[in-house]
Design a protein around this motif. Structure first.
Motif, PDB file in Angstrom:
ATOM      1  N   LYS A   1     -34.586   7.294   7.034  1.00  0.00           N
ATOM      2  CA  LYS A   1     -33.768   6.098   6.831  1.00  0.00           C
ATOM      3  C   LYS A   1     -34.618   4.898   6.411  1.00  0.00           C
ATOM      4  O   LYS A   1     -34.273   4.191   5.462  1.00  0.00           O
ATOM      5  N   GLU A   2     -35.730   4.669   7.100  1.00  0.00           N
ATOM      6  CA  GLU A   2     -36.591   3.523   6.760  1.00  0.00           C
ATOM      7  C   GLU A   2     -37.141   3.652   5.343  1.00  0.00           C
ATOM      8  O   GLU A   2     -37.202   2.663   4.609  1.00  0.00           O
ATOM      9  N   MET A   3     -37.540   4.847   4.950  1.00  0.00           N
ATOM     10  CA  MET A   3     -38.067   5.070   3.608  1.00  0.00           C
ATOM     11  C   MET A   3     -36.989   4.830   2.560  1.00  0.00           C
ATOM     12  O   MET A   3     -37.227   4.181   1.539  1.00  0.00           O
ATOM     13  N   ARG A   4     -35.793   5.351   2.784  1.00  0.00           N
ATOM     14  CA  ARG A   4     -34.689   5.148   1.834  1.00  0.00           C
ATOM     15  C   ARG A   4     -34.381   3.670   1.677  1.00  0.00           C
ATOM     16  O   ARG A   4     -34.176   3.177   0.559  1.00  0.00           O
ATOM     17  N   GLU A   5     -34.340   2.945   2.803  1.00  0.00           N
ATOM     18  CA  GLU A   5     -34.042   1.510   2.746  1.00  0.00           C
ATOM     19  C   GLU A   5     -35.135   0.746   2.010  1.00  0.00           C
ATOM     20  O   GLU A   5     -34.852  -0.158   1.222  1.00  0.00           O
ATOM     21  N   ARG A   6     -36.396   1.100   2.239  1.00  0.00           N
ATOM     22  CA  ARG A   6     -37.518   0.441   1.576  1.00  0.00           C
ATOM     23  C   ARG A   6     -37.473   0.678   0.063  1.00  0.00           C
ATOM     24  O   ARG A   6     -37.664  -0.234  -0.732  1.00  0.00           O
ATOM     25  N   VAL A   7     -37.192   1.910  -0.325  1.00  0.00           N
ATOM     26  CA  VAL A   7     -37.111   2.247  -1.757  1.00  0.00           C
ATOM     27  C   VAL A   7     -35.921   1.551  -2.396  1.00  0.00           C
ATOM     28  O   VAL A   7     -36.025   1.005  -3.500  1.00  0.00           O
ATOM     29  N   GLU A   8     -34.793   1.543  -1.720  1.00  0.00           N
ATOM     30  CA  GLU A   8     -33.597   0.885  -2.253  1.00  0.00           C
ATOM     31  C   GLU A   8     -33.828  -0.609  -2.448  1.00  0.00           C
ATOM     32  O   GLU A   8     -33.446  -1.184  -3.466  1.00  0.00           O
ATOM     33  N   ALA A   9     -34.475  -1.253  -1.473  1.00  0.00           N
ATOM     34  CA  ALA A   9     -34.753  -2.688  -1.580  1.00  0.00           C
ATOM     35  C   ALA A   9     -35.694  -2.980  -2.738  1.00  0.00           C
ATOM     36  O   ALA A   9     -35.494  -3.943  -3.487  1.00  0.00           O
ATOM     37  N   SER A  10     -36.724  -2.161  -2.918  1.00  0.00           N
ATOM     38  CA  SER A  10     -37.662  -2.402  -4.011  1.00  0.00           C
ATOM     39  C   SER A  10     -37.014  -2.104  -5.356  1.00  0.00           C
ATOM     40  O   SER A  10     -37.306  -2.759  -6.345  1.00  0.00           O
TER      41      SER A  10
ATOM     42  N   LYS B   1     -33.877  -2.629  -6.084  1.00  0.00           N
ATOM     43  CA  LYS B   1     -33.046  -3.792  -6.384  1.00  0.00           C
ATOM     44  C   LYS B   1     -33.899  -4.943  -6.900  1.00  0.00           C
ATOM     45  O   LYS B   1     -33.514  -5.632  -7.841  1.00  0.00           O
ATOM     46  N   ASP B   2     -35.074  -5.153  -6.288  1.00  0.00           N
ATOM     47  CA  ASP B   2     -35.977  -6.214  -6.744  1.00  0.00           C
ATOM     48  C   ASP B   2     -36.422  -5.976  -8.180  1.00  0.00           C
ATOM     49  O   ASP B   2     -36.464  -6.897  -8.987  1.00  0.00           O
TER      50      ASP B   2
ATOM     51  N   SER C   1     -34.864  -4.184 -10.515  1.00  0.00           N
ATOM     52  CA  SER C   1     -33.749  -4.336 -11.451  1.00  0.00           C
ATOM     53  C   SER C   1     -33.389  -5.809 -11.646  1.00  0.00           C
ATOM     54  O   SER C   1     -33.011  -6.226 -12.734  1.00  0.00           O
ATOM     55  N   LEU C   2     -33.535  -6.629 -10.591  1.00  0.00           N
ATOM     56  CA  LEU C   2     -33.258  -8.057 -10.741  1.00  0.00           C
ATOM     57  C   LEU C   2     -34.301  -8.732 -11.630  1.00  0.00           C
ATOM     58  O   LEU C   2     -33.974  -9.602 -12.429  1.00  0.00           O
ATOM     59  N   ARG C   3     -35.564  -8.292 -11.508  1.00  0.00           N
ATOM     60  CA  ARG C   3     -36.616  -8.855 -12.366  1.00  0.00           C
ATOM     61  C   ARG C   3     -36.437  -8.455 -13.820  1.00  0.00           C
ATOM     62  O   ARG C   3     -36.730  -9.218 -14.718  1.00  0.00           O
ATOM     63  N   GLN C   4     -35.922  -7.260 -14.057  1.00  0.00           N
ATOM     64  CA  GLN C   4     -35.714  -6.794 -15.424  1.00  0.00           C
ATOM     65  C   GLN C   4     -34.576  -7.552 -16.096  1.00  0.00           C
ATOM     66  O   GLN C   4     -34.610  -7.799 -17.289  1.00  0.00           O
ATOM     67  N   VAL C   5     -33.555  -7.934 -15.328  1.00  0.00           N
ATOM     68  CA  VAL C   5     -32.413  -8.674 -15.865  1.00  0.00           C
ATOM     69  C   VAL C   5     -32.827 -10.091 -16.226  1.00  0.00           C
ATOM     70  O   VAL C   5     -32.411 -10.640 -17.239  1.00  0.00           O
ATOM     71  N   ALA C   6     -33.684 -10.704 -15.405  1.00  0.00           N
ATOM     72  CA  ALA C   6     -34.073 -12.103 -15.611  1.00  0.00           C
ATOM     73  C   ALA C   6     -35.029 -12.300 -16.750  1.00  0.00           C
ATOM     74  O   ALA C   6     -35.425 -11.645 -17.542  1.00  0.00           O
TER      75      ALA C   6
END
Length: 103
Positions: free
Chosen positions: A84-93, A95-96, A98-103
């Motif tokens: 669970k911790e690994m999945r959450e860490r990967v998901e958060a990164s 998202k970061d 993808s947000l940087r690519q959009v900006a």
């Protein structure tokens, strides 16, 4: 990341360990996981994930080139499930990134 990259990262984070000591430690950890799976055991590393064996029964398949029937023997295949911790860490990164690519 390769095994050499992992060894270098650990050795740089812990300056009291030599690269050779780190190499031995990483090799021993990976060998212990392999030995446990070879015995049929499940390996769980909290916060990282778990390793287990998936059993694939024997079956009859076809050679795609010739169409001839081929007997495929039963086998056990290692399978990794992220914790669970690994999945959450990967998901958060992810998202970061993808947000940087959009900006």
């Amino acid at each position: 990341m390769t095994r050499a990259d992992l060894i270098a990262a650990i050795a740089s984070r812990f300056p009291t360990l030599t690269v050779k000591d780190t190499d031995i430690a990483v090799k021993e950890i990976l060998d212990a996981i392999g030995r446990a799976l070879a015995r049929g055991d499940r390996v769980e590393i909290r916060g990282f994930g778990s390793f287990r064996l998936n059993y694939h029964p024997a079956r009859t398949s076809r050679n795609p080139k010739t169409g001839a029937s081929v007997s495929v023997p039963a086998k056990s295949v290692p399978h990794f499930t992220a914790g669970k911790e690994m999945r959450e860490r990967v998901e958060a990164s992810a998202k970061d990134v993808s947000l940087r690519q959009v900006a």
